[in-house]
Scaffold this motif. Structure first.
Motif: not given
Length: 464
Positions: A371-386
């Motif tokens: 989240a510090n290196l990219m959008s926190n939304t994109a981070t959540a999008n990638l990690l939430m289903p995992v």
């Protein structure tokens, strides 16, 4: 502007994962559709991290590739061999990402924000609420942080930051050159905006993305979210204010903020005031009237468009890039779940043999760094289903009783990504003021976010 070299790297990774023999991949026994989705997932991660194209464009690409390569209505020669094996996704399930209840929740929030700004409800509330804090710089800073945090709970934290920096601009012009208090005042706004968004499900996209997965027995209402979100925000605001006054102590004795505005009294302005208050009350009282957060969210949109408060031109002011970004994340989450790839990724590591605390800490740190290196939304999008798949695995092993705590760790850790100017839009806006540098932002960002991360982990682990 497209950065072709970065785009080429992302496409190369996509093609490598797509054409490699399945046996060579770290995940065993992937079917062809799962391998295609893994390639799309890798492409999305690369595009969101390197940003060779706008982040919302990445979401459009994800949805398009899923429809063409994975869906029942996909490109004929790509999907024909898999129809009989029932491996394909219904194309409607992918397109449903664009009409998800989360999308409606955001549209309602944007409607409130645009109407409040158009009729100056936001600035007038700031004027009224700042009065009790007097003229001392430390007290004014506290007032700015509290107002910013409250607005960020119900408005885009980007829009809130723009408004609060505009209010602060004439004051900063009168601050003596070289006074560190000026840096503290500027930094107080992005710190409060980033923290304030945690207080409600609509405050920041990672919250809403988590809500998408919290269903059934794990469902969290708007009021329930605020019940733990607001106390956390209050504690962290106090921490942030204390650290800012220590890192950037003001030398000036007095600080005056003069906002020469008055509440409007036109019929439409009154409708905005009443609708804003009613929407918040309805969000907080779901148990009394039975409407969930998503149904309530569409009410202000209906009222404002029907009364002409929001025109077709005003609709263009909605953050449609955020809508597309979230929709892309929902689409990839749907595909990861329905194809079983999320479960495969979660089973690639046997989390059941690890101490539960290490799973929470590991996910939190991974999410925080991303989240510090990219959008926190994109981070959540990638990690939430995992995270959902990992939580399900732990539940099957009897180590967890629900998915809520682990998903909250991911959502809240994503919001702690506030160290760099690129980490969040409020950080970027504050940095663009020219009053602060990277070192100033990193100094307060690291201190606040690491304390916040510790509080999040302790609270979630204690609730397990």
């Amino acid at each position: 502007m497209i950065e072709w070299r970065k785009l080429a790297i992302c496409l190369a990774l996509f093609l490598v994962v797509l054409v490699l023999p399945a046996d060579w991949l770290p995940l065993a026994d992937l079917n062809p559709i799962q391998q295609r989705l893994l390639a799309i997932f890798v492409l999305a991660a690369g595009l969101w991290i390197l940003e060779p194209i706008p982040v919302f464009a990445t979401s459009v690409v994800i949805i398009t590739l899923e429809l063409m390569m994975l869906s029942s209505a996909g490109l004929g020669w790509l999907v024909a061999d898999y129809r009989s094996a029932d491996l394909l996704l219904p194309y409607t399930s992918i397109l449903n990402a664009l009409s998800s209840p989360i999308i409606i929740l955001f549209l309602g929030g944007f409607a409130l924000a645009v109407a409040a700004s158009k009729y100056e409800l936001d600035i007038n509330l700031a004027r009224v609420l700042l009065k009790p804090f007097g003229n001392k710089p430390q007290h004014v800073m506290l007032g700015l942080m509290m107002i910013t945090a409250v607005f960020s709970m119900f408005m885009s934290n980007t829009a809130t930051t723009v408004m609060m920096l505009a209010i602060l601009a004439p004051v900063l012009a009168a601050v003596p050159e070289g006074d560190p208090g000026a840096k503290g005042l500027v930094l107080s706004i992005p710190v409060a905006a980033n923290l304030g968004g945690i207080g409600t499900p609509i405050g920041t996209p990672p919250n809403a993305i988590a809500l998408q997965y919290l269903e059934g027995a794990n469902a969290v209402s708007f009021g329930s979210w605020m019940a733990f979100g607001v106390p956390f925000v209050i504690v962290m605001l106090a921490v942030g204010w204390f650290l800012l006054t220590r890192f950037f102590p003001p030398k000036m004795a007095e600080l005056n903020i003069n906002i020469k505005r008055k509440f409007r009294t036109s019929p439409r302005a009154i409708i905005v005031y009443v609708t804003f208050a009613a929407t918040i009350l309805l969000w907080l009282s779901t148990k009394l009237h039975g409407m969930n957060s998503y149904v309530v969210a569409i009410l202000p949109l209906a009222v404002f468009t029907a009364t002409g408060i929001i025109s077709k031109e005003d609709l263009k002011l909605f953050n449609w890039d955020v809508i597309w970004l979230v929709a892309g994340g929902i689409a990839i989450g749907i595909a990861l779940s329905k194809t079983g790839l999320a479960e495969e990724i979660a089973h690639a590591v046997d989390f059941t043999i690890l101490p539960l605390a290490s799973v929470f800490v590991g996910l939190a740190i991974l999410c925080y760094l991303m989240a510090n290196l990219m959008s926190n939304t994109a981070t959540a999008n990638l990690l939430m289903p995992v995270a959902v798949a990992v939580a399900t695995t732990l539940m099957d092993a009897g180590q967890l009783t629900g998915t809520t705590s682990l998903l909250l760790v991911v959502a809240l850790s994503a919001s702690m990504g506030m160290v760099l100017p690129v980490s969040t839009p409020p950080n970027a806006l504050a940095y663009s003021s020219g009053k602060i540098n990277n070192k100033d932002m990193a100094k307060i960002g690291i201190a606040v976010s690491l304390i916040g991360l510790t509080v999040i982990l302790c609270a979630c682990l204690l609730s397990v």
